[in-house]
Design a protein around this motif. Structure first.
Motif, mmCIF file in Angstrom:
data_model
loop_
_atom_site.group_PDB
_atom_site.id
_atom_site.type_symbol
_atom_site.label_atom_id
_atom_site.label_comp_id
_atom_site.label_asym_id
_atom_site.label_seq_id
_atom_site.Cartn_x
_atom_site.Cartn_y
_atom_site.Cartn_z
ATOM 1 N N ARG A 35 -41.138 15.526 12.751
ATOM 2 C CA ARG A 35 -42.458 15.060 13.245
ATOM 3 C C ARG A 35 -42.313 13.996 14.210
ATOM 4 O O ARG A 35 -41.424 12.947 13.860
ATOM 5 C CB ARG A 35 -43.484 14.315 11.989
ATOM 6 N N CYS A 37 -44.027 11.359 16.736
ATOM 7 C CA CYS A 37 -44.974 10.390 17.459
ATOM 8 C C CYS A 37 -44.881 10.369 18.766
ATOM 9 O O CYS A 37 -43.764 10.019 19.502
ATOM 10 C CB CYS A 37 -45.024 9.238 16.652
ATOM 11 N N VAL A 76 -46.746 14.636 17.048
ATOM 12 C CA VAL A 76 -48.057 13.940 16.598
ATOM 13 C C VAL A 76 -48.384 12.990 17.841
ATOM 14 O O VAL A 76 -48.070 11.792 17.919
ATOM 15 C CB VAL A 76 -47.512 13.175 15.353
ATOM 16 N N THR A 78 -50.463 9.926 19.324
ATOM 17 C CA THR A 78 -50.748 8.781 19.173
ATOM 18 C C THR A 78 -51.190 8.095 20.457
ATOM 19 O O THR A 78 -51.345 8.324 21.394
ATOM 20 C CB THR A 78 -49.602 7.995 18.404
ATOM 21 N N ASP A 86 -48.712 3.469 13.595
ATOM 22 C CA ASP A 86 -48.456 4.875 13.216
ATOM 23 C C ASP A 86 -47.219 5.163 12.706
ATOM 24 O O ASP A 86 -46.928 5.697 11.737
ATOM 25 C CB ASP A 86 -48.877 5.935 14.339
ATOM 26 N N ALA A 89 -46.300 3.438 9.412
ATOM 27 C CA ALA A 89 -47.125 4.088 8.312
ATOM 28 C C ALA A 89 -46.406 5.305 7.890
ATOM 29 O O ALA A 89 -46.992 5.988 6.967
ATOM 30 C CB ALA A 89 -48.557 4.267 8.904
ATOM 31 N N LYS A 91 -46.191 8.222 9.734
ATOM 32 C CA LYS A 91 -46.727 9.294 10.345
ATOM 33 C C LYS A 91 -46.063 10.395 10.977
ATOM 34 O O LYS A 91 -46.149 11.524 11.197
ATOM 35 C CB LYS A 91 -47.837 9.003 11.151
ATOM 36 N N CYS A 92 -44.663 9.833 11.099
ATOM 37 C CA CYS A 92 -43.802 10.834 11.745
ATOM 38 C C CYS A 92 -42.249 10.385 11.513
ATOM 39 O O CYS A 92 -42.003 9.265 10.847
ATOM 40 C CB CYS A 92 -43.970 10.677 13.558
#
Length: 256
Positions: A35, A37, A76, A78, A86, A89, A91-92
């Protein structure tokens, strides 16, 4: 001796957890997905052509990295303002797209070894190049400076160009239209973007891109504390440069 034994029993689970907690490397290998970002608004590093479709130097590099892990890259989307929140957190697994190495970001995340030196460079209408050769020349009350929000360009403008008229423009991709249409005078960004956008907009010229106003490096954002993954990414990047893969992709996107 009993006291030491008790302490050992108390801390043993914590030590075991720290030793067995999986690295990002293991998680990506197991899931088959890396993943990434990326803001996706920064040519030539990462640009979103359409929903789910990205292109650029860092997009290709992330494809290369994913390939070494038998994984596929998942981009992802952003923004520069949300990039670090992000990433922190979860997310990637990695962030890319022309990210400047900074101590502020380093407080919350690791950086890979830098893959490019890419300092701050003004871009302006070609007839005005002689006017904006230095920070002092740009930092004047009658100069209309424009910047995109949330990243190093905004930080540079606020820190170094506080006497100029500053406009924060939400769309990084249309900043250059503001310059060509005469609604702004100068945008200070990284040399690579200034060069690429001056080719896309013949009315605009990068001002001394080989002698930036401020030194800067590009790197990939990595999870804080994950030495296993950082070491892997650094070794992959080293080998990409040593075997010519990086040079080939750089020539494709930067023309050098």
């Amino acid at each position: 001796m009993k006291f030491i034994a008790i302490l050992t029993l108390l801390f043993a689970p914590c030590v075991a957890f720290a030793q067995t907690s999986p690295s990002t490397l293991a998680r990506v290998t197991q899931s088959g997905v890396l993943r990434v970002c990326t803001p996706g608004d920064y040519k030539p590093f990462s640009f979103q052509r359409a929903p789910g479709e990205f292109e650029g130097l860092d997009v290709d590099m992330m494809g290369s990295l994913a390939g070494t892990l038998n994984a596929r890259p998942e981009l992802v989307k952003t923004t520069w303002a949300n990039l670090l929140p992000d990433f922190v957190a979860g997310k990637c697994d990695i962030a890319a797209g022309g990210i400047s190495v900074s101590l502020e970001r380093q407080k919350q995340a690791y950086f890979s070894a830098p893959y490019m030196v890419n300092g701050k460079t003004p871009i302006t209408r070609c007839e005005d190049v002689a006017k904006y050769q230095t920070i002092a020349a740009i930092d004047q009350p009658n100069v209309r400076v424009i910047a995109n929000p949330g990243g190093s360009n905004e930080r540079f403008a606020r820190a170094k160009l506080s006497h100029a008229q500053l406009t924060i423009h939400s769309d990084n991709l249309t900043i250059f239209d503001e310059l060509t249409k005469g609604r702004a005078d100068v945008f200070v960004t990284e040399a690579a973007e200034a060069i690429v956008q001056s080719k896309a907009h013949p009315e605009l010229c990068a001002v001394n891109p080989d002698k930036p106003l401020q030194y800067a490096e590009m790197g990939y954002l990595l999870p804080n504390g994950d030495d296993v993954f950082r070491n892997f990414v650094d070794q992959w990047l080293h080998l990409s440069k040593a075997n010519g893969d990086y040079a080939q992709l750089s020539a494709k996107w930067l023309g050098k």
